[in-house]
Scaffold this active site. Sequence first.
Site, mmCIF file in Angstrom:
data_model
loop_
_atom_site.group_PDB
_atom_site.id
_atom_site.type_symbol
_atom_site.label_atom_id
_atom_site.label_comp_id
_atom_site.label_asym_id
_atom_site.label_seq_id
_atom_site.Cartn_x
_atom_site.Cartn_y
_atom_site.Cartn_z
ATOM 1 N N ARG A 35 0.838 -1.203 0.000
ATOM 2 C CA ARG A 35 0.000 0.000 0.000
ATOM 3 C C ARG A 35 0.874 1.256 0.000
ATOM 4 N NH1 ARG A 35 -4.521 1.665 -1.909
ATOM 5 N NH2 ARG A 35 -5.429 -0.275 -1.205
ATOM 6 N N HIS A 38 2.573 1.527 -3.376
ATOM 7 C CA HIS A 38 1.559 1.937 -4.359
ATOM 8 C C HIS A 38 1.235 3.420 -4.204
ATOM 9 C CE1 HIS A 38 -2.711 2.713 -5.362
ATOM 10 N NE2 HIS A 38 -2.347 2.132 -6.486
#
Length: 166
Positions: A35, A38
């Site tokens: 996460r 990203h």
Amino acid sequence: MRSSVHPIEVESYAILRSRLDTTDLPPLTRAVVERVVHTSADPSWAGDLVCDEQALRAGRAALLAGAPLVTDVRMVAVGVTSRPATVALDLPGVRELAAADGLTRSAAGIRAAVREHPAGAVWAIGNAPTALVELLRCAASGLVTTPLVVGLPVGFVGAVAAKAAL
């Protein structure tokens, strides 16, 4: 609240996984690392994050059981698409508390949020190092207990020390 994953996000994760192998990480640590990578589009974060799988499990369980999520600032709350969050900086009386106690507004917001959520909330600090320092002070004083603190304050003044203290 988001109910489905957008095709752009699916493609982005496919690109991430083609460039970074996270298969050796424990499952929740892998989810956090992916996460962050990203979000930042920067694979170098993979080697910089410090995650505790047990704390991540406890935080996940707490959130699934309905525990509140408390963030220091709106910017962090807006980035959370799966649930509402209490924004400490937006609580009533924060500006006055900061002035009266000689705190930054971010630290005063955390102090106010601790009064509202003394036990069981999950905390995400993503702006002022003084917010994380205040949360840690409150925890050390027994004013707050939490299954998980996500601490990623920004800047060059106090951020490294606050993260190290966490």
